[in-house]
Design an enzyme around this catalytic site. Structure first.
Site, mmCIF file in Angstrom:
data_model
loop_
_atom_site.group_PDB
_atom_site.id
_atom_site.type_symbol
_atom_site.label_atom_id
_atom_site.label_comp_id
_atom_site.label_asym_id
_atom_site.label_seq_id
_atom_site.Cartn_x
_atom_site.Cartn_y
_atom_site.Cartn_z
ATOM 1 N N LYS A 60 23.493 68.887 61.057
ATOM 2 C CA LYS A 60 22.969 69.911 61.973
ATOM 3 C C LYS A 60 23.910 71.111 62.019
ATOM 4 C CE LYS A 60 25.242 67.527 65.821
ATOM 5 N NZ LYS A 60 25.042 66.504 66.868
ATOM 6 N N ARG A 158 21.574 62.434 78.927
ATOM 7 C CA ARG A 158 21.154 63.646 78.211
ATOM 8 C C ARG A 158 19.759 63.360 77.646
ATOM 9 N NH1 ARG A 158 24.864 65.985 73.351
ATOM 10 N NH2 ARG A 158 23.533 64.558 72.189
ATOM 11 N N HIS A 190 22.658 57.251 72.102
ATOM 12 C CA HIS A 190 23.856 58.045 71.798
ATOM 13 C C HIS A 190 24.898 57.790 72.898
ATOM 14 C CE1 HIS A 190 25.720 61.192 69.454
ATOM 15 N NE2 HIS A 190 25.720 62.096 70.406
ATOM 16 N N ARG A 246 25.725 57.161 62.223
ATOM 17 C CA ARG A 246 25.358 58.576 62.175
ATOM 18 C C ARG A 246 26.581 59.477 62.305
ATOM 19 N NH1 ARG A 246 22.078 57.066 66.713
ATOM 20 N NH2 ARG A 246 23.367 58.498 67.922
ATOM 21 N N TYR A 290 44.159 95.600 71.504
ATOM 22 C CA TYR A 290 43.590 95.932 72.820
ATOM 23 C C TYR A 290 44.391 95.297 73.957
ATOM 24 C CZ TYR A 290 39.200 97.261 70.452
ATOM 25 O OH TYR A 290 38.244 97.833 69.667
ATOM 26 N N CYS A 337 40.147 90.661 68.211
ATOM 27 C CA CYS A 337 39.063 91.631 68.357
ATOM 28 C C CYS A 337 37.825 91.117 67.627
ATOM 29 C CB CYS A 337 39.490 92.984 67.802
ATOM 30 S SG CYS A 337 41.111 93.514 68.387
HETATM 31 C C1 LIG Z 1 25.793 65.358 66.552
HETATM 32 C C2 LIG Z 1 25.256 64.008 66.633
HETATM 33 C C3 LIG Z 1 25.834 62.961 65.901
HETATM 34 C C4 LIG Z 1 27.135 63.106 65.153
HETATM 35 O O1 LIG Z 1 28.169 63.172 66.107
HETATM 36 P P1 LIG Z 1 29.715 63.226 65.639
HETATM 37 O O2 LIG Z 1 30.484 63.066 66.887
HETATM 38 O O3 LIG Z 1 29.892 64.571 65.017
HETATM 39 O O4 LIG Z 1 29.890 62.137 64.668
HETATM 40 C C5 LIG Z 1 25.204 61.739 65.909
HETATM 41 N N1 LIG Z 1 24.064 61.551 66.618
HETATM 42 C C6 LIG Z 1 23.507 62.525 67.366
HETATM 43 C C7 LIG Z 1 22.290 62.257 68.161
HETATM 44 C C8 LIG Z 1 24.077 63.783 67.405
HETATM 45 O O5 LIG Z 1 23.519 64.741 68.153
#
Ligand SMILES: *Cc1c(COP(=O)(O)O)cnc(C)c1O
Length: 403
Positions: A60, A158, A190, A246, A290, A337
């Site tokens: 992503k 979430r 998650h 993942r 600045y 900047c």
């Molecule tokens: C971003 C994400 C991951 C990967 O997370 P990391 O901490 O970068 O390994 C896995 N699952 C979901 C649902 C995510 O949004």
């Protein structure tokens, strides 16, 4: 040289990592070297840590700033059998570039192009009944079966269905399977605290997940994969590996657990460099950039670095962002900047315009993305992901990722 971006996916330069004066970078102001050999090796390293699970490389956000297509291809070469993206637009870009690896996306809104996703054989996530309904309607319009992963909120607070909503979602999905427009192929969740290895919520969420799986399977769902482990869980919680891990940040060679004294054999993939655009003498007492947030107390030599917050250099790296210039570690002098910042090279510096400045990388002596995160009170994820669109990504390393 011409800029290389994600649309030139398979083009790689000759390896320049570690040899920053290579002609490929001559004339560039600021650039990121992306080591695809390291990326493929990281995927292999993670795969070896979770040998009985499949591996989804999370790409992503333009592959955390590294470039979507080259990273996705290198990850597959490294053994990833799945790819993961947050948004449909990212998944469409992968499919439309000819990448056929199994692919999941997980953030959609009412009206999202679910039909386009089903046509492209993209797995979709559902956290609520309306998502199932929209996916099923889109799938039956085009006469296909959509592949859906049901997401349970096991305590992140979430995405996902929470508490009794899970029962509702499971029953809704099971009914929707009856007419063949959707099939539940995955169950997932998650973690909230996977980056704190001892945190009690890790095991609690894992237990809640396996209860939710049992409930779904008792209700008649037959998922192919159950998955919950991000990078941190892949590295430090083997009991959470399940059918599929993942990892995101770890495939880029950065650790999600910087407090743990172990690099897990991961190699940083991104090196951010720039060339001095100007070198000049300034007298003691002349404030720099600045707001004059930095004032040298001796006559000195300064260098102008053509990279700013438009390129992803955090503005709060003012006076603290670490650098390697001329073999010396130093920090940004004065305000960052939009397009540039200044470095105090010290009295008698022999630096010249065109000399290379390393902001972060992975070679000995170079600051790391983690050092930048520590200096600016954020996480390494944000340091690499925020890299600006005008920074060319130069792909280095063996195209086949064989190292
Ligand atoms: C971003 C994400 C991951 C990967 O997370 P990391 O901490 O970068 O390994 C896995 N699952 C979901 C649902 C995510 O949004």
């Amino acid at each position: 040289m011409s800029q290389i971006d994600a649309s030139d996916a398979e083009r790689t330069t000759t390896p320049t990592a570690g040899s920053p004066t290579a002609p490929e970078t001559h004339g560039l102001t600021v650039w990121a070297e992306i080591d695809l050999t390291a990326l493929a090796a990281n995927v292999r390293t993670l795969g070896a840590l979770a040998p009985t699970s499949e591996l989804m490389a999370v790409v992503k956000a333009d592959a955390y700033g590294h470039g979507l297509l080259p990273v996705a291809r290198a990850a597959v070469r490294g053994g990833a059998t799945w790819l993961g993206a947050a948004q449909l637009v990212e998944a469409f870009a992968l499919r439309d570039a000819g990448i056929t690896t199994r692919l999941l996306t997980w953030l959609s809104v009412p009206g999202s192009d679910f039909g386009g996703a089903v046509e492209r054989d993209i797995d979709l996530s559902a956290s609520a009944p309306w998502v199932i309904d929209e996916i099923a309607a889109a799938a039956s319009r085009i006469g296909r079966t959509a592949r859906v992963h049901l997401k349970v909120d096991t305590g992140l607070g979430r995405g996902g269905a929470y508490g009794r909503d899970w029962t509702t979602l499971v029953q809704h999905a099971h009914r929707a399977e009856a007419d063949g427009s959707v099939r539940v192929v995955g169950l997932w969740t998650h973690f909230a605290h996977a980056d704190s290895p001892e945190h009690p919520t890790v095991l609690a969420q894992q237990e809640r997940f396996f209860e939710a799986v049992t409930e779904a399977e008792r209700a008649g769902l037959r998922p192919e994969v159950r998955h919950l482990a991000n990078s941190a869980a892949t590295l430090v919680h083997p009991s959470a590996h399940a059918d599929l891990v993942r990892p995101g940040i770890a495939i880029y060679g950065l650790t999600p657990v910087p407090q743990v004294d172990d690099d897990f054999g991961l190699r940083p993939v991104m090196t951010l460099r720039a060339r001095l655009a100007l070198v000049k003498a300034l007298p003691a007492g002349q404030g720099i950039s600045y707001g004059h947030a930095y004032v040298p107390d001796v006559d000195t030599v300064v260098g102008l670095v053509p990279a700013g917050y438009a390129d992803g250099v955090p503005r709060n790296a003012t006076n603290v962002g670490p650098l390697l210039v001329d073999g010396q570690r130093t920090t940004i002098a004065g305000r960052v900047c939009m397009d540039q910042f200044v470095v105090d090279l010290g009295p008698g510096s022999r630096a010249r315009a065109g000399d290379v400045v390393t902001l972060f990388g992975g070679a000995p002596g170079e600051p790391t993305a983690q050092d930048w995160a520590d200096a600016t009170d954020t996480i390494s994820y944000e340091i690499v992901t925020r890299l600006g669109a005008r920074v060319p990504r130069l792909y280095v390393g063996a195209p086949e990722g064989t190292a």
